[in-house]
Design a protein around this motif. Structure first.
Motif, mmCIF file in Angstrom:
data_model
loop_
_atom_site.group_PDB
_atom_site.id
_atom_site.type_symbol
_atom_site.label_atom_id
_atom_site.label_comp_id
_atom_site.label_asym_id
_atom_site.label_seq_id
_atom_site.Cartn_x
_atom_site.Cartn_y
_atom_site.Cartn_z
ATOM 1 N N PRO A 22 -13.364 12.376 0.030
ATOM 2 C CA PRO A 22 -12.532 13.018 -1.006
ATOM 3 C C PRO A 22 -11.240 12.253 -1.298
ATOM 4 C CG PRO A 22 -13.327 14.657 0.533
ATOM 5 C CD PRO A 22 -13.695 13.324 1.106
ATOM 6 N N LEU A 23 -10.611 11.701 -0.263
ATOM 7 C CA LEU A 23 -9.407 10.889 -0.494
ATOM 8 C C LEU A 23 -9.734 9.666 -1.338
ATOM 9 C CD1 LEU A 23 -7.456 10.736 2.884
ATOM 10 C CD2 LEU A 23 -6.674 11.663 0.720
ATOM 11 N N TYR A 31 -3.807 -4.195 -1.789
ATOM 12 C CA TYR A 31 -3.704 -3.991 -3.239
ATOM 13 C C TYR A 31 -2.910 -2.722 -3.568
ATOM 14 C CZ TYR A 31 -4.977 -2.901 -8.023
ATOM 15 O OH TYR A 31 -4.931 -2.563 -9.339
ATOM 16 N N CYS A 32 -3.256 -1.639 -2.899
ATOM 17 C CA CYS A 32 -2.554 -0.371 -3.171
ATOM 18 C C CYS A 32 -1.092 -0.449 -2.765
ATOM 19 C CB CYS A 32 -3.248 0.779 -2.453
ATOM 20 S SG CYS A 32 -4.859 1.167 -3.133
ATOM 21 N N PHE A 33 -0.793 -1.100 -1.656
ATOM 22 C CA PHE A 33 0.590 -1.236 -1.206
ATOM 23 C C PHE A 33 1.398 -2.052 -2.211
ATOM 24 C CE2 PHE A 33 3.952 -3.352 1.196
ATOM 25 C CZ PHE A 33 4.614 -2.243 1.687
ATOM 26 N N VAL A 34 0.825 -3.156 -2.667
ATOM 27 C CA VAL A 34 1.529 -3.989 -3.654
ATOM 28 C C VAL A 34 1.776 -3.212 -4.936
ATOM 29 C CG1 VAL A 34 1.252 -6.018 -5.164
ATOM 30 C CG2 VAL A 34 0.751 -6.188 -2.713
ATOM 31 N N ARG A 35 0.792 -2.438 -5.377
ATOM 32 C CA ARG A 35 0.977 -1.645 -6.600
ATOM 33 C C ARG A 35 2.011 -0.533 -6.406
ATOM 34 N NH1 ARG A 35 -2.654 -1.918 -10.955
ATOM 35 N NH2 ARG A 35 -1.090 -0.529 -11.802
ATOM 36 N N LEU A 36 2.114 -0.010 -5.185
ATOM 37 C CA LEU A 36 3.123 1.031 -4.939
ATOM 38 C C LEU A 36 4.533 0.464 -4.905
ATOM 39 C CD1 LEU A 36 1.412 3.275 -2.268
ATOM 40 C CD2 LEU A 36 2.192 3.980 -4.512
ATOM 41 N N VAL A 37 4.703 -0.762 -4.448
ATOM 42 C CA VAL A 37 6.049 -1.328 -4.325
ATOM 43 C C VAL A 37 6.564 -1.873 -5.651
ATOM 44 C CG1 VAL A 37 7.419 -2.510 -2.610
ATOM 45 C CG2 VAL A 37 5.030 -2.390 -2.247
ATOM 46 N N GLU A 69 -1.674 6.474 -12.034
ATOM 47 C CA GLU A 69 -0.676 7.303 -11.354
ATOM 48 C C GLU A 69 -0.337 6.726 -9.984
ATOM 49 O OE1 GLU A 69 0.782 9.905 -12.690
ATOM 50 O OE2 GLU A 69 -0.439 9.916 -14.497
ATOM 51 N N ARG A 70 0.917 6.841 -9.581
ATOM 52 C CA ARG A 70 1.336 6.324 -8.270
ATOM 53 C C ARG A 70 0.673 7.083 -7.127
ATOM 54 N NH1 ARG A 70 5.429 2.880 -7.820
ATOM 55 N NH2 ARG A 70 6.187 3.705 -5.855
ATOM 56 N N TRP A 71 0.454 8.385 -7.294
ATOM 57 C CA TRP A 71 -0.165 9.162 -6.225
ATOM 58 C C TRP A 71 -1.604 8.692 -5.973
ATOM 59 C CZ3 TRP A 71 -4.513 11.577 -7.876
ATOM 60 C CH2 TRP A 71 -4.605 11.924 -9.214
ATOM 61 N N GLY A 72 -2.266 8.160 -6.992
ATOM 62 C CA GLY A 72 -3.616 7.635 -6.816
ATOM 63 C C GLY A 72 -3.625 6.434 -5.892
ATOM 64 N N PHE A 73 -2.638 5.553 -6.048
ATOM 65 C CA PHE A 73 -2.547 4.386 -5.172
ATOM 66 C C PHE A 73 -2.180 4.800 -3.752
ATOM 67 C CE2 PHE A 73 -2.043 2.590 -9.383
ATOM 68 C CZ PHE A 73 -2.936 1.533 -9.322
ATOM 69 N N LEU A 74 -1.350 5.821 -3.631
ATOM 70 C CA LEU A 74 -0.992 6.309 -2.297
ATOM 71 C C LEU A 74 -2.204 6.913 -1.596
ATOM 72 C CD1 LEU A 74 1.217 6.830 -0.210
ATOM 73 C CD2 LEU A 74 1.628 9.013 -1.337
ATOM 74 N N LEU A 75 -2.980 7.734 -2.306
ATOM 75 C CA LEU A 75 -4.185 8.311 -1.704
ATOM 76 C C LEU A 75 -5.214 7.233 -1.358
ATOM 77 C CD1 LEU A 75 -4.783 11.572 -3.759
ATOM 78 C CD2 LEU A 75 -3.905 11.348 -1.446
ATOM 79 N N ALA A 76 -5.379 6.244 -2.217
ATOM 80 C CA ALA A 76 -6.312 5.160 -1.935
ATOM 81 C C ALA A 76 -5.839 4.333 -0.744
ATOM 82 C CB ALA A 76 -6.485 4.279 -3.165
ATOM 83 N N LEU A 77 -4.535 4.157 -0.602
ATOM 84 C CA LEU A 77 -3.994 3.459 0.569
ATOM 85 C C LEU A 77 -4.307 4.239 1.837
ATOM 86 C CD1 LEU A 77 -2.267 1.165 1.764
ATOM 87 C CD2 LEU A 77 -0.268 2.602 1.338
ATOM 88 N N MET A 78 -4.141 5.546 1.794
ATOM 89 C CA MET A 78 -4.479 6.380 2.955
ATOM 90 C C MET A 78 -5.976 6.324 3.238
ATOM 91 S SD MET A 78 -1.890 9.609 2.195
ATOM 92 C CE MET A 78 -3.211 10.721 2.171
ATOM 93 N N ALA A 79 -6.787 6.294 2.201
ATOM 94 C CA ALA A 79 -8.241 6.274 2.382
ATOM 95 C C ALA A 79 -8.747 4.924 2.867
ATOM 96 C CB ALA A 79 -8.927 6.642 1.071
ATOM 97 N N SER A 80 -7.948 3.878 2.747
ATOM 98 C CA SER A 80 -8.384 2.565 3.210
ATOM 99 C C SER A 80 -8.257 2.404 4.720
ATOM 100 C CB SER A 80 -7.589 1.461 2.515
ATOM 101 O OG SER A 80 -6.274 1.373 3.021
ATOM 102 N N VAL A 81 -7.428 3.209 5.342
ATOM 103 C CA VAL A 81 -7.164 3.056 6.776
ATOM 104 C C VAL A 81 -8.418 3.204 7.641
ATOM 105 C CG1 VAL A 81 -5.872 4.011 8.734
ATOM 106 C CG2 VAL A 81 -4.752 3.674 6.530
ATOM 107 N N PRO A 82 -9.306 4.179 7.415
ATOM 108 C CA PRO A 82 -10.498 4.270 8.274
ATOM 109 C C PRO A 82 -11.383 3.034 8.225
ATOM 110 C CG PRO A 82 -10.263 6.257 6.987
ATOM 111 C CD PRO A 82 -9.249 5.297 6.486
ATOM 112 N N SER A 98 -9.209 7.016 -6.243
ATOM 113 C CA SER A 98 -9.765 6.138 -7.280
ATOM 114 C C SER A 98 -9.508 6.713 -8.671
ATOM 115 C CB SER A 98 -11.260 5.952 -7.065
ATOM 116 O OG SER A 98 -11.496 5.274 -5.861
ATOM 117 N N LEU A 99 -9.671 8.009 -8.826
ATOM 118 C CA LEU A 99 -9.387 8.638 -10.120
ATOM 119 C C LEU A 99 -7.913 8.485 -10.492
ATOM 120 C CD1 LEU A 99 -11.529 11.890 -9.864
ATOM 121 C CD2 LEU A 99 -11.955 9.876 -11.290
#
Length: 92
Positions: free
Chosen positions: A17-18, A85-91, A30-43, A23-24
């Motif tokens: 779900p994350l 990628y998500c971290f760079v887009r968030l910064v 949206e910035r929250w999308g990159f944050l959720l994708a960053l969290m989902a990349s950890v596993p 991804s959506l």
């Protein structure tokens, strides 16, 4: 078998779900999308490592390029690339 089955059931209910919502959000820009994708990349970073040791203990490991690149190495690389990628887009 129970160890692999538990991990297989955990993915769709906890991490998928994350990944989908992230991804959506990324597609919407949206910035929250990159944050959720960053969290989902950890596993992806660490689950391949304990599966690697688990496969070794069960005798599943093979000394072929397909095993090392596709079966084991693809997932942590995907997670790190997605996370960077998500971290760079968030910064930005």
């Amino acid at each position: 078998f129970a160890f692999n089955r538990a991990s297989a059931w955990a993915d769709p209910f906890s991490w998928a779900p994350l990944q989908v919502v992230g991804s959506l959000g990324m597609l919407l820009g949206e910035r929250w999308g990159f944050l959720l994708a960053l969290m989902a990349s950890v596993p992806f970073w660490y689950t391949a490592f304990f599966f690697y040791f688990w496969d070794r203990d069960l005798g599943f490991r093979r000394n072929t390029a397909g095993y090392w690149i596709v079966t084991w190495g693809m997932w942590p690389v995907f997670g790190v690339v997605e996370g960077v990628y998500c971290f760079v887009r968030l910064v930005e």
